[in-house]
Design an enzyme around this catalytic site. Structure first.
Site, PDB file in Angstrom:
ATOM      1  CG  ASP A  23      -2.113   0.890   1.100  1.00  0.00           C
ATOM      2  OD1 ASP A  23      -2.361   1.412  -0.004  1.00  0.00           O
ATOM      3  OD2 ASP A  23      -2.797   1.091   2.122  1.00  0.00           O
ATOM      4  CG  HIS A  40      -0.443   2.108  -9.188  1.00  0.00           C
ATOM      5  ND1 HIS A  40      -0.606   1.742  -7.868  1.00  0.00           N
ATOM      6  CD2 HIS A  40      -1.525   2.860  -9.499  1.00  0.00           C
ATOM      7  CE1 HIS A  40      -1.744   2.251  -7.414  1.00  0.00           C
ATOM      8  NE2 HIS A  40      -2.314   2.939  -8.389  1.00  0.00           N
ATOM      9  CG  LEU A 134       8.846 -17.159  -3.711  1.00  0.00           C
ATOM     10  CD1 LEU A 134       8.948 -17.093  -2.188  1.00  0.00           C
ATOM     11  CD2 LEU A 134       9.173 -15.783  -4.291  1.00  0.00           C
TER      12      LEU A 134
HETATM   13  C1  IPE Z   1      -5.575  -2.677  -0.147  1.00  0.00           C
HETATM   14  O1  IPE Z   1      -5.204  -1.355  -0.318  1.00  0.00           O
HETATM   15  C2  IPE Z   1      -5.579  -3.364  -1.483  1.00  0.00           C
HETATM   16  C3  IPE Z   1      -4.267  -3.550  -2.119  1.00  0.00           C
HETATM   17  C4  IPE Z   1      -3.119  -3.240  -1.602  1.00  0.00           C
HETATM   18  C5  IPE Z   1      -4.322  -4.135  -3.418  1.00  0.00           C
HETATM   19  P1  IPE Z   1      -6.292  -0.196  -0.486  1.00  0.00           P
HETATM   20  O2  IPE Z   1      -5.541   1.069  -0.590  1.00  0.00           O
HETATM   21  O3  IPE Z   1      -7.230  -0.521  -1.592  1.00  0.00           O
HETATM   22  O4  IPE Z   1      -7.102  -0.301   0.881  1.00  0.00           O
HETATM   23  P2  IPE Z   1      -7.912   0.809   1.686  1.00  0.00           P
HETATM   24  O5  IPE Z   1      -8.873   1.431   0.719  1.00  0.00           O
HETATM   25  O6  IPE Z   1      -6.912   1.810   2.179  1.00  0.00           O
HETATM   26  O7  IPE Z   1      -8.562   0.059   2.805  1.00  0.00           O
HETATM   27  C1  IPE Z   2      -1.607   0.264  -3.304  1.00  0.00           C
HETATM   28  O1  IPE Z   2      -1.403   1.622  -3.395  1.00  0.00           O
HETATM   29  C2  IPE Z   2      -1.865  -0.382  -4.629  1.00  0.00           C
HETATM   30  C3  IPE Z   2      -3.289  -0.721  -4.870  1.00  0.00           C
HETATM   31  C4  IPE Z   2      -4.254  -0.650  -3.998  1.00  0.00           C
HETATM   32  C5  IPE Z   2      -3.628  -1.184  -6.194  1.00  0.00           C
HETATM   33  P1  IPE Z   2      -2.612   2.657  -3.357  1.00  0.00           P
HETATM   34  O2  IPE Z   2      -3.029   2.925  -4.761  1.00  0.00           O
HETATM   35  O3  IPE Z   2      -3.700   2.191  -2.481  1.00  0.00           O
HETATM   36  O4  IPE Z   2      -1.894   3.929  -2.752  1.00  0.00           O
HETATM   37  P2  IPE Z   2      -2.497   4.954  -1.702  1.00  0.00           P
HETATM   38  O5  IPE Z   2      -3.022   4.162  -0.552  1.00  0.00           O
HETATM   39  O6  IPE Z   2      -3.589   5.709  -2.409  1.00  0.00           O
HETATM   40  O7  IPE Z   2      -1.346   5.825  -1.327  1.00  0.00           O
HETATM   41 MG    MG Z   3      -4.124   2.420  -0.526  1.00  0.00          MG
END
Ligand code: IPE
Ligand code: IPE
Ligand code: MG
Length: 244
Positions: A23, A40, A134
């Site tokens: 995240d 990303h 892995l």
């Molecule tokens: C969780 O992250 C999903 C992934 C890392 C793929 P999100 O950014 O979507 O989760 P919330 O919205 O903060 O709970």
């Molecule tokens: C995690 O990063 C990747 C996915 C959920 C696909 P985020 O896109 O949730 O990044 P933040 O949380 O907005 O910083």
């Molecule tokens: Mg996120």
């Protein structure tokens, strides 16, 4: 302090199964004045490094949360970007992952993904199915509740008798069938929630959260998390036998 920890090398006891909620890509990008998709992409670059580090640390199973069932609710351009990044990862990284002995698996639904991408995912799974260095589970279009609902539906379709529904049977109907539960779940970016990840399997996982955004979560950060883990006492609800 053990010799491993003293020389900055490996922790004493590594998890068999490590799961990561990757995240913070969006915030990483915003802090640099970049579009979210740049975050990303940086996150994907980092994933390559972390996979290598996991192989080095002797972790046997790595599960990564790449796209949740809820992430479809993001703006269409971001969803499209994430899907195309996944496709590029398969195109560019598959050979190297295969050479490293990585066995790819998918956790989640393939429905909703383009037929072309579905085909690539299936091919990648087929190509790497005999690798055993892995196991890399990619949770994509994955939701923990959705996984449990699917399992219940399939049990009913199979006419499983109520008295036969056990822990083991439930586990065998999940995407992670045949794999041990995660020992350690890491979440980057400072969020302290589960966000629908491995709801069933995480029952006794240790949890480690760090404020570091995913693109910056490097091998050293992973090592820190593993050292924390190696010092934890896992109790599983019971007491240790008296030692005195
Ligand atoms: C969780 O992250 C999903 C992934 C890392 C793929 P999100 O950014 O979507 O989760 P919330 O919205 O903060 O709970
Ligand atoms: C995690 O990063 C990747 C996915 C959920 C696909 P985020 O896109 O949730 O990044 P933040 O949380 O907005 O910083
Ligand atoms: Mg996120």
């Amino acid at each position: 302090m053990s010799k491993h920890q003293a020389n900055g090398d490996l922790p004493d006891r590594v998890p068999v199964h490590l799961a990561i909620i990757m995240d913070g890509n969006g915030r990483w990008a915003r802090e640099r004045g970049l579009p979210r998709l740049a975050g990303h992409r940086a996150g994907t670059e980092n994933l390559r490094r972390i996979i290598r580090a996991c192989v080095e640390f002797g972790i046997k199973i790595l599960t990564i949360y790449a796209f949740s069932t809820e992430n479809w609710g993001r703006p269409e351009s971001e969803v499209r970007g994430l899907l195309s990044i996944l496709e590029q990862v398969i195109d560019r990284e598959l050979d190297e992952l295969h050479q490293q002995g990585v066995q790819l698996r998918h956790l989640g639904r393939l429905e909703g993904i383009s037929p072309e991408l579905q085909r690539k995912v299936r091919q990648a799974i087929e190509l790497t199915k005999n690798n055993d260095r892995l196991i890399l589970n990619v949770a994509f279009n994955y939701g923990g509740r959705d996984e449990i609902l699917q399992a219940v539906r399939r049990m009913l379709a199979d006419k499983v008798r109520p008295e036969d529904v056990t822990d083991e049977l439930m586990s065998s109907y999940l995407y992670t069938a045949g794999l041990p539960d995660p020992d350690l779940i890491i979440r980057t970016s400072g969020e302290l929630r589960v966000s629908n990840f491995l709801i069933w399997q995480a029952a006794y996982a240790e949890f480690y959260a760090t404020p570091v955004y995913w693109p910056d979560f490097d091998k050293e950060e992973l090592r820190k998390a593993l050292i924390h883990y190696s010092r934890r006492e896992r109790r599983f609800g019971v007491l240790k036998p008296e030692t005195t």
